[in-house]
Design a protein around this motif. Structure first.
Motif, mmCIF file in Angstrom:
data_model
loop_
_atom_site.group_PDB
_atom_site.id
_atom_site.type_symbol
_atom_site.label_atom_id
_atom_site.label_comp_id
_atom_site.label_asym_id
_atom_site.label_seq_id
_atom_site.Cartn_x
_atom_site.Cartn_y
_atom_site.Cartn_z
ATOM 1 N N PRO A 32 -17.170 16.848 17.829
ATOM 2 C CA PRO A 32 -16.238 18.210 17.314
ATOM 3 C C PRO A 32 -16.828 18.591 16.196
ATOM 4 O O PRO A 32 -16.994 18.117 15.165
ATOM 5 N N ARG A 33 -16.585 20.012 16.287
ATOM 6 C CA ARG A 33 -17.189 20.872 14.956
ATOM 7 C C ARG A 33 -15.850 21.565 14.296
ATOM 8 O O ARG A 33 -15.886 22.134 13.260
ATOM 9 N N ALA A 34 -14.741 21.185 14.734
ATOM 10 C CA ALA A 34 -13.447 21.815 14.205
ATOM 11 C C ALA A 34 -12.338 20.822 14.691
ATOM 12 O O ALA A 34 -12.462 20.215 15.480
ATOM 13 N N LEU A 35 -11.303 20.703 13.780
ATOM 14 C CA LEU A 35 -10.118 19.939 14.033
ATOM 15 C C LEU A 35 -9.583 20.128 15.137
ATOM 16 O O LEU A 35 -9.049 19.104 15.920
ATOM 17 N N SER A 36 -9.499 21.438 15.686
ATOM 18 C CA SER A 36 -8.769 21.818 16.832
ATOM 19 C C SER A 36 -9.649 21.285 18.136
ATOM 20 O O SER A 36 -8.966 21.228 19.364
ATOM 21 N N HIS A 43 -0.406 14.043 17.496
ATOM 22 C CA HIS A 43 0.736 13.771 16.369
ATOM 23 C C HIS A 43 0.092 13.842 15.063
ATOM 24 O O HIS A 43 1.153 14.147 14.087
ATOM 25 N N ILE A 44 -0.999 13.942 14.636
ATOM 26 C CA ILE A 44 -1.474 14.150 13.413
ATOM 27 C C ILE A 44 -2.320 15.454 13.227
ATOM 28 O O ILE A 44 -2.175 15.965 12.214
ATOM 29 N N LEU A 45 -2.681 15.963 14.228
ATOM 30 C CA LEU A 45 -3.542 17.247 14.348
ATOM 31 C C LEU A 45 -2.803 18.384 15.075
ATOM 32 O O LEU A 45 -3.370 19.449 15.179
ATOM 33 N N GLY A 46 -1.676 18.065 15.684
ATOM 34 C CA GLY A 46 -1.060 19.109 16.355
ATOM 35 C C GLY A 46 -0.193 20.217 15.586
ATOM 36 O O GLY A 46 -0.311 20.009 14.235
ATOM 37 N N PRO A 47 0.197 21.369 16.006
ATOM 38 C CA PRO A 47 0.937 22.087 15.115
ATOM 39 C C PRO A 47 1.822 21.587 14.220
ATOM 40 O O PRO A 47 1.938 22.207 12.936
ATOM 41 N N ASP A 48 2.448 20.514 14.512
ATOM 42 C CA ASP A 48 3.517 19.939 13.439
ATOM 43 C C ASP A 48 2.689 18.741 12.750
ATOM 44 O O ASP A 48 3.728 17.747 12.309
ATOM 45 N N ALA A 50 0.891 15.577 10.559
ATOM 46 C CA ALA A 50 0.800 15.302 9.335
ATOM 47 C C ALA A 50 -0.390 16.068 8.644
ATOM 48 O O ALA A 50 -0.371 16.631 7.431
ATOM 49 N N LEU A 51 -1.522 15.956 9.273
ATOM 50 C CA LEU A 51 -2.727 16.562 8.666
ATOM 51 C C LEU A 51 -2.656 18.095 8.789
ATOM 52 O O LEU A 51 -3.217 18.812 7.632
ATOM 53 N N THR A 52 -2.054 18.445 9.462
ATOM 54 C CA THR A 52 -2.029 20.114 9.769
ATOM 55 C C THR A 52 -1.060 20.622 8.619
ATOM 56 O O THR A 52 -1.369 21.632 7.928
ATOM 57 N N ARG A 53 0.048 19.984 8.342
ATOM 58 C CA ARG A 53 0.864 20.279 7.275
ATOM 59 C C ARG A 53 0.091 20.075 5.829
ATOM 60 O O ARG A 53 0.111 21.130 4.956
ATOM 61 N N ARG A 166 -1.068 4.626 -3.227
ATOM 62 C CA ARG A 166 -1.791 5.441 -3.840
ATOM 63 C C ARG A 166 -2.334 6.551 -2.549
ATOM 64 O O ARG A 166 -2.998 7.571 -2.732
ATOM 65 N N ALA A 167 -2.022 5.863 -1.456
ATOM 66 C CA ALA A 167 -2.765 6.497 -0.183
ATOM 67 C C ALA A 167 -1.668 6.667 0.738
ATOM 68 O O ALA A 167 -0.754 6.006 0.853
ATOM 69 N N ARG A 168 -1.829 7.581 1.533
ATOM 70 C CA ARG A 168 -0.904 7.641 2.854
ATOM 71 C C ARG A 168 -1.561 7.092 4.027
ATOM 72 O O ARG A 168 -2.839 7.367 4.229
ATOM 73 N N VAL A 169 -0.942 6.247 4.767
ATOM 74 C CA VAL A 169 -1.689 5.796 6.193
ATOM 75 C C VAL A 169 -1.288 6.732 7.177
ATOM 76 O O VAL A 169 -0.208 7.160 7.741
ATOM 77 N N LEU A 170 -2.309 7.145 7.859
ATOM 78 C CA LEU A 170 -2.244 7.942 9.324
ATOM 79 C C LEU A 170 -2.619 7.093 10.438
ATOM 80 O O LEU A 170 -4.042 6.397 10.334
#
Length: 444
Positions: A32-36, A43-48, A50-53, A166-170
């Motif tokens: 992929p060349r874009a996150l979309s 669950h992490i890359l959709g509209p809501d 965690a990474l999208t936010r 110091r880090a968030r687990v995804l």
């Protein structure tokens, strides 16, 4: 996903004009060349997600990506760097040591002085030892790097608490069938041809991918390489050609513990079919059958107990049968024991009683048993009341004296409470009868 490859630093071959002629594996060409364009991680890359936010603020904190192979951890890290205008630097804990880390940190500091931030992607971060993991803390705290670590192992067990704080687990999930199908459809569009498979074979190929996107495209490429003109493979031909992938299973890692937990809970839940499935999964992946036999014995004493006294005997017999027969014939004995235990009445009454008794024994201290049940081999002990008034149960009516055997300072306790299931229904009747006699005969 896009058929074009992401821009990379020119190589010697590219400078000579030869790079475009070099073959590139299908997973590399379809990266992929874009996150979309990333599939299977909505669950992490959709509209809501965690990474999208996070990206809406154009800032990133340090992250740990936890998930199985081929779920897009490296790709997402690279695309995050692009999306936040950070320099992407990648190292692997498998090949890197302290000197490599120092070099990466120094380069990040120099970059920072020039006004450019660094996303440091550390693959297999759990393979660094505790001291090496601690070396990340200063550069994470002062903003020298945004750390993105990738691991297939449970971070709670494999990473330092200081680093985790110091880090968030995804969590990256295995790709489901729909996501694998999307990858196949995209590959077919890019290649300009359909996979030479009938419907059943295509479904088998999806399952063979085992939730791994990279593996799914590698398998698809193997199918195209193997097919002759106008040939369509059925399921049996496909399995013969590919010889299937080895299951994702590491005896020292999460896959091992996940499957043995699933097997144990399926037995406890009285589901012989699910239990056989997980047993077969582990044997197929090369698990030591004696490890499984030992766990089956544990199930017999923990989850069946005296609800079926034969359970332990059958579990032990299965272990002995495997010792005698060996692989593969002996595995059937383990399977038989698993089915027996799954279909047996369940009780953890002995397991619970033993745990409670252990707790009381530790807390109550070294209490002397009541003197009437102690031997009195000397005159002094007799004069102290040892053995006095002891009643020999076989001489009592019903072979039951009803005496109290607990230390006087502790008082009578009840640990074992058998349920009205299986053989323990009969034990319950005996205990209730003895309790009645004890009360009638002045016991407690």
């Amino acid at each position: 996903m896009s058929p074009k490859r992401p821009q990379q630093t020119p190589t010697l071959f590219a400078a000579a004009g030869l790079d475009h002629e070099a073959p590139h594996p299908l997973p590399d060409r379809l990266r992929p060349r874009a996150l979309s364009e990333v599939v299977g991680q909505d669950h992490i890359l959709g509209p809501d997600g965690a990474l999208t936010r996070m990206l809406e603020t154009r800032t990133l904190g340090s992250l740990v990506f936890w998930g199985p192979p081929g779920t897009g951890k490296t790709t997402v890290a690279r695309l995050l760097a692009d999306a936040t205008d950070l320099h992407f630097e990648q190292i692997s804990a498998v090949f890197s040591g302290v000197a490599d880390l120092k070099k990466a940190f120094d380069a990040a500091r120099a970059r920072r002085e020039m006004g450019k931030g660094t996303l440091l992607f550390v693959d297999e971060v759990h393979r660094f030892n505790r001291a090496q993991q601690d070396s990340f803390l200063p550069v994470m705290e002062d903003g020298t790097v945004v750390l993105v670590g990738a691991t297939t192992e449970n971070p709670s067990f494999e990473l330092n608490a200081a680093l985790l704080s110091r880090a968030r687990v995804l969590v990256f999930r295995s790709l489901d069938a729909a996501a694998i199908e999307k990858l196949f459809a995209h590959a077919e569009a890019v290649e300009g041809k359909k996979l030479p498979l009938d419907a059943e074979a295509r479904a088998v190929l999806v399952r063979m991918a085992d939730g791994d996107g990279r593996a799914s495209l590698t398998l698809a490429e193997e199918v195209w390489r193997s097919a002759r003109a106008d040939e369509i493979f059925n399921a049996a031909q496909l399995q013969e050609i590919l010889q299937r992938r080895a299951p994702i299973y590491d005896k020292s890692a999460d896959g091992h513990y996940n499957l043995i937990s699933a097997l144990h809970k399926s037995v406890r839940g009285s589901d012989p079919d699910a239990a056989l499935y997980y047993l077969a999964r582990m044997l197929d992946a090369g698990e030591d059958p004696l490890f499984l036999a030992r766990r089956v014995v544990r199930m017999a004493v923990e989850d069946i107990g005296l609800a079926d006294p034969q359970a332990l005997a059958i579990a032990n017999a299965a272990k002995d049968a495997f010792d005698f027969l060996g692989h593969p014939e002996g595995e059937l004995a383990i399977a038989q024991a698993v089915v027996y235990l799954a279909t047996a009445p369940k009780s953890n009454a002995v397991y619970t009683a033993f745990g409670t008794a252990m707790q009381v024994a530790k807390q109550a201290g070294s209490l002397l048993p009541p003197k009437h049940i102690l031997n009195s081999p000397t005159k002094l002990m007799k004069s102290e009341g040892y053995g006095a008034a002891y009643e020999y149960d076989h001489d009592a009516p019903d072979a039951f004296s009803g005496q109290d055997y607990f230390p006087e300072a502790l008082g009578r306790q009840t640990f074992y409470d058998p349920p009205e299931r299986g053989f323990e229904r009969e034990i319950r009747k005996r205990l209730d009868y003895w309790a009645k006699l004890r009360k009638e005969r002045g016991g407690k």
